[in-house]
Scaffold this motif. Structure first.
Motif, PDB file in Angstrom:
ATOM      1  N   VAL A 178       1.195  -1.725  -0.141  1.00 35.50           N
ATOM      2  CA  VAL A 178       0.283   0.297  -0.290  1.00 35.50           C
ATOM      3  C   VAL A 178       1.175   1.427  -0.141  1.00 35.50           C
ATOM      4  CG1 VAL A 178      -1.447   1.165   1.192  1.00 35.50           C
ATOM      5  CG2 VAL A 178      -1.877  -1.050   1.182  1.00 35.50           C
ATOM      6  N   MET A 179       2.078   0.895   0.913  1.00 36.93           N
ATOM      7  CA  MET A 179       2.298   2.380   0.841  1.00 36.93           C
ATOM      8  C   MET A 179       4.017   2.219   0.449  1.00 36.93           C
ATOM      9  SD  MET A 179       3.717   4.399   4.267  1.00 36.93           S
ATOM     10  CE  MET A 179       2.706   5.638   4.858  1.00 36.93           C
ATOM     11  N   CYS A 180       4.576   1.619  -0.162  1.00 33.68           N
ATOM     12  CA  CYS A 180       6.207   1.238  -0.692  1.00 33.68           C
ATOM     13  C   CYS A 180       5.872   0.511  -1.915  1.00 33.68           C
ATOM     14  CB  CYS A 180       6.619  -0.009  -0.088  1.00 33.68           C
ATOM     15  SG  CYS A 180       6.163  -2.042   0.236  1.00 33.68           S
ATOM     16  N   GLY A 181       4.452   0.480  -2.706  1.00 34.07           N
ATOM     17  CA  GLY A 181       4.244  -0.239  -3.885  1.00 34.07           C
ATOM     18  C   GLY A 181       4.298   1.052  -5.488  1.00 34.07           C
ATOM     19  N   MET A 182       4.276   0.451  -6.289  1.00 33.99           N
ATOM     20  CA  MET A 182       3.216   1.054  -7.047  1.00 33.99           C
ATOM     21  C   MET A 182       4.533   2.445  -7.711  1.00 33.99           C
ATOM     22  SD  MET A 182       0.222   0.960  -7.886  1.00 33.99           S
ATOM     23  CE  MET A 182       1.317  -0.879  -9.147  1.00 33.99           C
ATOM     24  N   GLY A 183       5.571   2.225  -7.724  1.00 31.54           N
ATOM     25  CA  GLY A 183       7.082   3.192  -8.131  1.00 31.54           C
ATOM     26  C   GLY A 183       7.602   3.408  -7.199  1.00 31.54           C
ATOM     27  N   ARG A 184       7.234   4.237  -6.091  1.00 33.20           N
ATOM     28  CA  ARG A 184       7.268   3.872  -4.534  1.00 33.20           C
ATOM     29  C   ARG A 184       9.209   3.795  -4.445  1.00 33.20           C
ATOM     30  NH1 ARG A 184       7.431   9.055  -3.199  1.00 33.20           N
ATOM     31  NH2 ARG A 184       5.248   9.170  -3.455  1.00 33.20           N
ATOM     32  N   LEU A 218       9.586   5.660 -13.379  1.00 25.79           N
ATOM     33  CA  LEU A 218      10.127   4.507 -12.490  1.00 25.79           C
ATOM     34  C   LEU A 218      11.694   4.655 -12.598  1.00 25.79           C
ATOM     35  CD1 LEU A 218       8.158   1.800 -13.115  1.00 25.79           C
ATOM     36  CD2 LEU A 218       7.794   3.233 -11.304  1.00 25.79           C
ATOM     37  N   ALA A 219      13.325   5.067 -13.675  1.00 25.76           N
ATOM     38  CA  ALA A 219      13.619   4.918 -14.030  1.00 25.76           C
ATOM     39  C   ALA A 219      14.180   6.057 -13.477  1.00 25.76           C
ATOM     40  CB  ALA A 219      14.258   5.021 -14.931  1.00 25.76           C
ATOM     41  N   LYS A 220      13.660   6.963 -13.182  1.00 24.85           N
ATOM     42  CA  LYS A 220      13.887   8.604 -12.193  1.00 24.85           C
ATOM     43  C   LYS A 220      14.165   8.330 -10.616  1.00 24.85           C
ATOM     44  CE  LYS A 220      12.060  12.889 -11.905  1.00 24.85           C
ATOM     45  NZ  LYS A 220      12.606  13.111 -10.244  1.00 24.85           N
ATOM     46  N   VAL A 221      13.169   7.660 -10.622  1.00 26.77           N
ATOM     47  CA  VAL A 221      13.186   7.825  -8.798  1.00 26.77           C
ATOM     48  C   VAL A 221      14.436   6.534  -8.923  1.00 26.77           C
ATOM     49  CG1 VAL A 221      11.061   6.258  -7.163  1.00 26.77           C
ATOM     50  CG2 VAL A 221      10.757   7.176  -8.406  1.00 26.77           C
ATOM     51  N   ARG A 222      14.470   5.399  -9.923  1.00 30.99           N
ATOM     52  CA  ARG A 222      15.936   5.045  -8.627  1.00 30.99           C
ATOM     53  C   ARG A 222      17.089   5.665  -8.677  1.00 30.99           C
ATOM     54  NH1 ARG A 222      13.386   1.295 -12.770  1.00 30.99           N
ATOM     55  NH2 ARG A 222      14.502   1.238 -13.961  1.00 30.99           N
ATOM     56  N   ASN A 249      22.549  13.089  17.010  1.00 31.69           N
ATOM     57  CA  ASN A 249      21.431  12.175  17.357  1.00 31.69           C
ATOM     58  C   ASN A 249      20.518  11.651  15.895  1.00 31.69           C
ATOM     59  OD1 ASN A 249      21.665  14.991  18.926  1.00 31.69           O
ATOM     60  ND2 ASN A 249      21.457  13.009  20.163  1.00 31.69           N
ATOM     61  N   VAL A 250      20.949  11.846  14.605  1.00 30.76           N
ATOM     62  CA  VAL A 250      20.761  10.675  13.452  1.00 30.76           C
ATOM     63  C   VAL A 250      21.422   9.491  13.686  1.00 30.76           C
ATOM     64  CG1 VAL A 250      20.693  10.720  10.841  1.00 30.76           C
ATOM     65  CG2 VAL A 250      20.573  12.683  11.920  1.00 30.76           C
ATOM     66  N   GLY A 251      21.019   8.345  14.207  1.00 25.04           N
ATOM     67  CA  GLY A 251      20.899   7.049  14.301  1.00 25.04           C
ATOM     68  C   GLY A 251      20.973   5.654  13.342  1.00 25.04           C
ATOM     69  N   ASP A 252      20.156   6.016  12.317  1.00 25.43           N
ATOM     70  CA  ASP A 252      20.402   5.970  10.959  1.00 25.43           C
ATOM     71  C   ASP A 252      19.213   5.782   9.645  1.00 25.43           C
ATOM     72  OD1 ASP A 252      20.691   3.163   9.649  1.00 25.43           O
ATOM     73  OD2 ASP A 252      18.642   2.011  10.020  1.00 25.43           O
ATOM     74  N   ILE A 253      19.722   6.196   9.049  1.00 27.44           N
ATOM     75  CA  ILE A 253      19.188   6.764   7.359  1.00 27.44           C
ATOM     76  C   ILE A 253      18.914   5.553   6.327  1.00 27.44           C
ATOM     77  CG2 ILE A 253      19.478   8.586   5.525  1.00 27.44           C
ATOM     78  CD1 ILE A 253      21.310   9.595   7.503  1.00 27.44           C
ATOM     79  N   ARG A 254      17.491   5.487   5.845  1.00 28.33           N
ATOM     80  CA  ARG A 254      17.940   3.826   5.226  1.00 28.33           C
ATOM     81  C   ARG A 254      16.229   4.183   4.750  1.00 28.33           C
ATOM     82  NH1 ARG A 254      16.187   2.565  11.600  1.00 28.33           N
ATOM     83  NH2 ARG A 254      14.185   2.982  11.186  1.00 28.33           N
ATOM     84  N   GLY A 255      16.359   3.440   3.079  1.00 27.31           N
ATOM     85  CA  GLY A 255      15.827   3.783   2.633  1.00 27.31           C
ATOM     86  C   GLY A 255      15.928   3.388   0.993  1.00 27.31           C
ATOM     87  N   ARG A 256      15.318   3.193  -0.053  1.00 32.22           N
ATOM     88  CA  ARG A 256      15.113   2.470  -1.251  1.00 32.22           C
ATOM     89  C   ARG A 256      14.040   3.769  -2.581  1.00 32.22           C
ATOM     90  NH1 ARG A 256      13.926  -3.000  -2.452  1.00 32.22           N
ATOM     91  NH2 ARG A 256      15.234  -3.941  -1.195  1.00 32.22           N
ATOM     92  N   GLY A 257      14.857   3.806  -3.201  1.00 38.09           N
ATOM     93  CA  GLY A 257      13.992   5.111  -4.202  1.00 38.09           C
ATOM     94  C   GLY A 257      13.141   6.553  -4.196  1.00 38.09           C
ATOM     95  N   PHE A 258      12.528   6.931  -3.822  1.00 36.64           N
ATOM     96  CA  PHE A 258      11.483   7.948  -3.115  1.00 36.64           C
ATOM     97  C   PHE A 258      10.797   7.120  -2.242  1.00 36.64           C
ATOM     98  CE2 PHE A 258      11.977  11.836  -6.485  1.00 36.64           C
ATOM     99  CZ  PHE A 258      13.216  11.650  -6.724  1.00 36.64           C
TER     100      PHE A 258
END
Length: 445
Positions: free
Chosen positions: A242-248, A327-331, A350-359
């Protein structure tokens, strides 16, 4: 005085009067850079002319038709488009009005599948701690967010919750990412066996964890190991996108990166980009075939499912994403965005972790980096960061209870796919300034 039952009853939110592209404007004339797409919804930003034109055209022809009487052309075309681009084996799309509805439908679809094939003893779901699958009772029951569940726990159907894939806090120093993923899959297998393997309907998981724990990306091999466990015991795999799909995350479905195919997948948010309320469940052919050969009827439904204007809007959103190569732009821009966030915040004490993928990125905050100790929840750090960010003209998605539903703070970022690198750099800068202002005040007060 307002007669709207707002989320917070002690103060009313600001009044939004206009939005265009990356920017909101409120009634006082202030502008805000949209760094979270609302709640990871606005994939194309605001006021996209192609989507608005598609909605106008559909309203002129047919605004509403109840699905007990009719289908509609936009519903059929949207389903065709989603199946064309879906994970292998998906054959049908069940259209609903949002993410919680999609999860509810998927849970009932999974249960009815086993009834149809003669396994009615399967009644149990397994999900993960710190997961979030929606606020309706079924979705809330299967979800693992302790804070959201607590007031309603006595009326929730029981579910089993296993560990999330949360390497920042739960991967041991003596194990590789692959070994950690295997350990989690072994925990799932133990939970299935403990419940009784012929009593479990499905394992439900966000492919990339969303709002509750702040963008948890799976370690390599984790979902392949989970898929093997589910297959071993005839348990369905329901992936909540729901949140991570559709190109996110840079691919249309986040599970593409994991090399797995679910039995059911739920989508919403970026499906319609916020232009209309819409969600969907994608179902493998074996599930649809079982119902077709059995009762021939899915015992479920809502008034506004398959809404023609919502479907027209979603179809336009998906066509723009593919036409414009987003999609290529988001990557590519997603990698740059991660680097910008690390440059702006990576050295912050005070920033412990920065994590993610795409946008789709999360920044987890800690009171002390070495111990990873969270801030005192009484500080309401995430609430203060949201307020400060808005004062600096930035809309982001902070949340609390990151670690266990009570402790921990994070900020979720999910900008529209149209964001330029200049926009992304500005987001990183304003977020860093907001976090620094709030943390400095919290640690000196």
């Amino acid at each position: 005085m307002t007669h709207v039952f707002h989320r917070h009853l002690r103060h009313a939110p600001k009044l939004a009067v206009a939005a265009s592209g990356m920017t909101f404007r409120d009634a006082e004339g202030r502008e805000y850079l949209d760094a979270s797409g609302g709640a990871a919804v606005s994939s194309l930003g605001h006021g996209h002319p192609d989507v608005i034109a598609a909605m106008h055209a559909q309203i002129d022809k047919l605004a509403y038709a109840h699905t007990s009487f009719f289908t509609s052309e936009p519903a059929e075309r949207l389903a065709d488009e989603l199946i064309r681009t879906a994970p292998q084996g998906m054959s049908h799309v069940y259209l609903v009005s949002g993410g919680s509805e999609a999860v509810e439908a998927a849970l009932k679809m999974a249960r009815q599948y086993f009834v149809e094939i003669g396994q009615p003893q399967r009644t149990h779901f397994i999900a993960r701690r710190q997961s979030y699958h929606g606020n309706t009772l079924g979705a809330l029951a299967v979800g693992g967010n302790a804070w959201r569940r607590a007031p309603f726990a006595p009326i929730l159907v029981p579910a089993t919750h296993v560990s999330p894939c949360y390497p920042y806090r739960e991967q041991r120093v003596d194990e590789t990412p692959e070994q950690y993923g295997r350990r989690l899959a072994d925990e799932l297998e133990a939970a299935i066996l403990g419940q009784g393997p012929d009593s479990v309907i499905a394992f439900v998981a966000e492919t990339v964890g969303g709002a509750t724990a702040g963008v948890l990306t799976p370690v390599p091999g984790y979902f392949k190991a989970v898929r093997e466990v589910c297959d071993r015991y005839g348990v369905l795999l329901i992936l909540d996108e729901v949140m991570c799909g559709m190109g996110r995350t840079g691919t249309l479905y986040a599970c593409e990166r994991e090399g797995v195919v679910p039995d059911l997948a739920t989508i919403a948010k970026g499906l319609g980009g916020g232009y209309q309320p819409i969600g969907a469940v994608l179902a493998q052919g074996k599930i649809v075939d079982a119902m077709s050969r059995g009762s021939g009827f899915f015992q479920h439904g809502h008034t506004y499912i398959g809404h023609p204007v919502a479907c027209a809007a979603a179809l336009a959103v998906q066509r723009v994403i593919h036409r414009d190569g987003l999609l290529a732009k988001v990557r590519s821009d997603g990698e740059a965005f991660g680097a910008m966030l690390r440059e702006a915040l990576g050295a912050h004490p005070n920033v412990g972790d920065i994590r993610g993928r795409g946008f789709f990125w999360g920044v987890e905050l800690v009171s002390e980096r070495a111990s990873k100790a969270p801030f005192d929840p009484a500080l309401n750090l995430h609430v203060r960061i949201k307020k400060e960010a808005m004062a600096q003209g930035l809309l982001c998605y902070p949340f609390g209870g990151t670690v266990d539903g009570k402790l921990g703070d994070h900020v979720l970022l999910a900008p529209p796919f149209i964001a330029s690198r200049g926009d992304l750099r500005e987001i990183a800068a304003r977020l860093a300034s907001s976090i620094d202002a709030v943390v400095r005040g919290a640690t000196t007060s």
